[in-house]
Design a protein around this motif. Structure first.
Motif, PDB file in Angstrom:
ATOM      1  N   CYS A  78       0.867  -1.180   0.000  1.00  0.00           N
ATOM      2  CA  CYS A  78       0.000   0.000   0.000  1.00  0.00           C
ATOM      3  C   CYS A  78       0.902   1.227   0.000  1.00  0.00           C
ATOM      4  CB  CYS A  78      -0.913   0.014   1.224  1.00  0.00           C
ATOM      5  SG  CYS A  78      -1.960   1.497   1.292  1.00  0.00           S
ATOM      6  N   CYS A 106       0.632   3.780   1.680  1.00  0.00           N
ATOM      7  CA  CYS A 106       0.849   4.295   3.035  1.00  0.00           C
ATOM      8  C   CYS A 106       2.022   3.568   3.705  1.00  0.00           C
ATOM      9  CB  CYS A 106      -0.410   4.179   3.883  1.00  0.00           C
ATOM     10  SG  CYS A 106      -0.756   2.538   4.548  1.00  0.00           S
ATOM     11  N   CYS A 142      -3.131  -3.006   5.914  1.00  0.00           N
ATOM     12  CA  CYS A 142      -3.557  -1.741   6.520  1.00  0.00           C
ATOM     13  C   CYS A 142      -5.043  -1.536   6.217  1.00  0.00           C
ATOM     14  CB  CYS A 142      -2.741  -0.591   5.938  1.00  0.00           C
ATOM     15  SG  CYS A 142      -2.963  -0.423   4.152  1.00  0.00           S
ATOM     16  N   HIS A 178      -6.391   0.465   4.193  1.00  0.00           N
ATOM     17  CA  HIS A 178      -6.607   0.579   2.740  1.00  0.00           C
ATOM     18  C   HIS A 178      -6.561  -0.797   2.084  1.00  0.00           C
ATOM     19  CE1 HIS A 178      -4.269   4.071   4.333  1.00  0.00           C
ATOM     20  NE2 HIS A 178      -5.429   4.630   4.023  1.00  0.00           N
TER      21      HIS A 178
HETATM   22 ZN   LIG Z   1      -2.491   1.672   3.501  1.00  0.00          ZN
END
Ligand SMILES: [Zn+2]
Length: 152
Positions: free
Chosen positions: A88, A90, A100, A102
């Motif tokens: 991801c 992030c 995560c 997401h």
């Molecule tokens: Zn993420």
């Protein structure tokens, strides 16, 4: 067509069997804004859906969707999630080995089991392979050797 017949009688016959709107520019509609009968985009799309094109629409979409998602965060920020690579934007999934928020969103929207995307280091087999040779069972106090020392 007369010139075609002199060049190749077989090609001439083949064209006569086809509707001229499909092979003659004189009869093409002008709404497509493209003078090509076929283009690479169509070929790529057809190649992609080949295995799925006889399926119902939802199954087809699930089969041809790739593993990359764009997930919107709380403050309208967007993160690219690749569930096959387990990444991801992030960076949390890569850092901790657990999807995560997401990644979870992408996994849930594609009907995948999040447990399957947790890093192997969190699985029981990994713990056992690490700690089994190190931790031994011990006997109870009744079997401990007796000493003359004062109990602690
Ligand atoms: Zn993420």
């Amino acid at each position: 067509m007369e010139r075609m017949r002199t060049e190749s009688a077989a090609a001439h016959r083949w064209l006569l069997e086809k509707d001229h709107v499909h092979w003659s520019k004189a009869f093409f509609k002008d709404t497509a804004m493209c003078d090509m009968l076929c283009n690479n985009m169509c070929e790529a799309f057809n190649a992609t859906i080949l295995k799925a094109r006889d399926k119902p629409i939802i199954t087809l979409m699930e089969m041809i969707s790739n593993s990359t998602f764009q997930v919107r965060g709380h403050a309208d920020e967007r993160y690219v999630v690749d569930i096959e690579r387990r990444t991801c934007a992030c960076n949390k999934w890569q850092l901790i080995g657990i999807p995560c928020i997401h990644g979870m969103s992408a996994l849930m929207s594609s009907n995948r089991d999040p447990i399957q995307f947790i890093d192997n280091m969190y699985k029981k087999e990994s713990f056992l392979s690490v700690y089994t040779p190190v931790i031994y069972g011990i006997n109870g106090p009744s079997l401990w050797p007796k000493t003359n020392d004062k109990p602690l």
